[in-house]
Design a protein around this motif. Sequence first.
Motif, mmCIF file in Angstrom:
data_model
loop_
_atom_site.group_PDB
_atom_site.id
_atom_site.type_symbol
_atom_site.label_atom_id
_atom_site.label_comp_id
_atom_site.label_asym_id
_atom_site.label_seq_id
_atom_site.Cartn_x
_atom_site.Cartn_y
_atom_site.Cartn_z
ATOM 1 N N ASP A 56 0.834 -1.197 0.000
ATOM 2 C CA ASP A 56 0.000 0.000 0.000
ATOM 3 C C ASP A 56 0.871 1.250 0.000
ATOM 4 O O ASP A 56 1.979 1.249 0.556
ATOM 5 C CB ASP A 56 -0.908 0.044 1.230
ATOM 6 C CG ASP A 56 -2.041 -0.967 1.165
ATOM 7 O OD1 ASP A 56 -2.246 -1.531 0.076
ATOM 8 O OD2 ASP A 56 -2.687 -1.192 2.192
ATOM 9 N N ILE A 57 0.350 2.301 -0.620
ATOM 10 C CA ILE A 57 0.969 3.623 -0.530
ATOM 11 C C ILE A 57 0.016 4.500 0.256
ATOM 12 O O ILE A 57 -1.189 4.516 -0.008
ATOM 13 C CB ILE A 57 1.208 4.240 -1.919
ATOM 14 C CG1 ILE A 57 2.082 3.338 -2.770
ATOM 15 C CG2 ILE A 57 1.845 5.621 -1.796
ATOM 16 C CD1 ILE A 57 2.236 3.835 -4.187
ATOM 17 N N VAL A 58 0.551 5.247 1.213
ATOM 18 C CA VAL A 58 -0.268 6.124 2.048
ATOM 19 C C VAL A 58 0.232 7.551 1.891
ATOM 20 O O VAL A 58 1.435 7.824 2.024
ATOM 21 C CB VAL A 58 -0.218 5.707 3.535
ATOM 22 C CG1 VAL A 58 -1.046 6.675 4.381
ATOM 23 C CG2 VAL A 58 -0.736 4.282 3.702
ATOM 24 N N LEU A 59 -0.686 8.457 1.587
ATOM 25 C CA LEU A 59 -0.367 9.886 1.489
ATOM 26 C C LEU A 59 -1.038 10.595 2.654
ATOM 27 O O LEU A 59 -2.262 10.591 2.761
ATOM 28 C CB LEU A 59 -0.848 10.489 0.173
ATOM 29 C CG LEU A 59 -0.164 10.012 -1.124
ATOM 30 C CD1 LEU A 59 -0.771 8.703 -1.614
ATOM 31 C CD2 LEU A 59 -0.268 11.079 -2.218
ATOM 32 N N GLU A 60 -0.238 11.172 3.540
ATOM 33 C CA GLU A 60 -0.756 11.929 4.675
ATOM 34 C C GLU A 60 -0.884 13.393 4.254
ATOM 35 O O GLU A 60 0.092 14.038 3.889
ATOM 36 C CB GLU A 60 0.186 11.818 5.877
ATOM 37 C CG GLU A 60 0.363 10.397 6.406
ATOM 38 C CD GLU A 60 -0.880 9.909 7.136
ATOM 39 O OE1 GLU A 60 -1.759 10.755 7.416
ATOM 40 O OE2 GLU A 60 -0.965 8.707 7.437
ATOM 41 N N ALA A 61 -2.125 13.894 4.302
ATOM 42 C CA ALA A 61 -2.383 15.245 3.811
ATOM 43 C C ALA A 61 -3.202 16.045 4.802
ATOM 44 O O ALA A 61 -4.383 16.307 4.577
ATOM 45 C CB ALA A 61 -3.090 15.179 2.466
ATOM 46 N N PRO A 62 -2.617 16.458 5.926
ATOM 47 C CA PRO A 62 -3.366 17.322 6.852
ATOM 48 C C PRO A 62 -3.711 18.638 6.162
ATOM 49 O O PRO A 62 -2.849 19.301 5.586
ATOM 50 C CB PRO A 62 -2.380 17.530 8.003
ATOM 51 C CG PRO A 62 -1.027 17.222 7.440
ATOM 52 C CD PRO A 62 -1.246 16.189 6.383
ATOM 53 N N GLY A 63 -4.965 19.006 6.213
ATOM 54 C CA GLY A 63 -5.390 20.211 5.515
ATOM 55 C C GLY A 63 -5.580 20.011 4.026
ATOM 56 O O GLY A 63 -5.793 20.972 3.288
ATOM 57 N N GLY A 64 -5.470 18.764 3.567
ATOM 58 C CA GLY A 64 -5.699 18.480 2.154
ATOM 59 C C GLY A 64 -4.469 18.556 1.281
ATOM 60 O O GLY A 64 -4.576 18.393 0.063
#
Length: 599
Positions: A56-64
């Motif tokens: 899996d690839i996870v993109l953490e995007a606080p605030g989008g």
Amino acid sequence: MSPDLPAVAPHVTAELVAALSPRLRKRLDAGITKLLARPAVREGDSVRIAVDDDTDIVLEAPGGTVTSADAIRCGCLLAPDCLHRAAAASAAPVADDAPPEPPAEEAQGQRPAPPGTPTPGAETPEPTTSETPKAPGTDETPTAGRLAAARAVYDAAAAVLEAGADGAGAVLQAELLRAAHSARLAGLPRASAAAVSVVTGVRAARSADPGYRLADLAAALAGVLGVTHRLPHATGPELADLRGTARQPYRPDGSLRLYGLFSEPVLTATGYAGAVTWTADADGRLYTVSDVAPGGPARAVGAADRTVRMGDTALTHRELSRAGLAVSGATVSPTGRLGAGAGVRAVRASGATWREEPLDRLWAVPAAEQVRRALNGEHDLLFLEVTLVGTAREAAGDCLLADCGGVPVRLAVAHDDPALPYRDNLRLLASAPGSRLRVVGRLVSAPRPRALLLAAEHPADPAARVDLGLDRLQRADLPTEPVPAPAVPAVAGAGDEAPLHLLRRRVHQAVSGGRRVLSFTQGGQGDGIRLRAAGLATAADLLGDLHAAAADRTRDAFGRLLPADTNRFARAWLAAAVYTDTVESALCAQAWGAAPVPA
């Protein structure tokens, strides 16, 4: 490019691509294609993509927004130097690379928008705080750091032009994003934003985005090359203009009494969506209220029913477009966008129809005067009273033909995404020839009168209005009694129209297919002869220079081809693009009967 992924800051994509080995760089475009075929699942501020059953690839995007390379994680054995992380960043929309936000109390309720996000006049929604103004006499000449940053952007953009949208893969895009980030850090926000717009356009072209327009990408390329080419020679006010500002100031504007005009959806290739509502005050000045955020077609359609973020009002954008607003403590940007800070108060007020004061005065201004103002840099909305004639067939799809005071005008769809009802509404209006309506359009600079149709009076009820990108007309909304269609007005000099399209076509071909496309067209001698015969000797010379630059490949002493001179080709292309834009503006003014536009 996938709108399901969060926006990724330019420097993050550049960093991840730069970390790849040469072997993995060659496989990057194929990796992006494979990744885009996998579903993306959003979990709060995270987006998860299943590459396969075990990874899996996870993109953490606080605030989008993904703001660091560490925020993109991959579970494969080669991580963190794997292809998947760079592919995920390259497949995502490009985020705004603006400096950190000001304190919350200064920017409360104000959302910055990404470069390339169209709002009124196809502009970027401007952030709402300003940089500290510089003292007079400073920045009279560009510094060495800014010259180096501008040159890097120019070279990277020239490389994209050399390859064309078809050949500008993720590696070239990442180089331009790296240069854009460096330009931002060097204090060149205008060049940075223009470079990001080019990358966005290239990704839209390569992904067959419905909203992609070749003319927009050509304009973005001309913009970034023009700014960075001119910047080393600029001084004083011109230099300040070329540098641009990262954030536009919002000035206090006291109390305002506004009347809703219409709303239009916003749906961009950068992965941002929303709505913009246009209003006018008693003097006819235009103001906008926008709600643009990361999202796709669903958000663009639904944003009209979201509450306007201003004061205590509970109005939605759709309601505001037909009602009014009383605002105290208003703040306004130079582009007319209303701020929504803590000191702003707003309550609902009565509205007005388009045929009542004060809105009626917008249609009282002659169309030629409106066009002149738009070509001189003011807002590009046109308030026209037209009689529908029928349809005109074009390569990009049918457009609506109308008579505006004896001037034949082509009204085209503002956005081609099937989720928006623009095209369906235009087809229905075309089936009611003879109807006389007031409409709102956005001027298109072209040799013949043309505008993008945004809103119109209801065909059967002049007191009502239709936001053509949000409301959906039905067959029952059309007049029950047929009205005879007027004869199509003759276009003065149509048979003698200047063949400027011969040069424009080559300019666009280069943007799409790169230098190699023009190197195979035998110098465009026939087109040059036609241009000279029409009195466009300068256009013929520019066309010849463009073909010569495209075909110029010298060899070394052993007969091997040397690298192409991308700088020469970029200069020749930029000269042709600027010339066609200038002449088209003059022809546009002439077609509408407007006063000549100052050079």
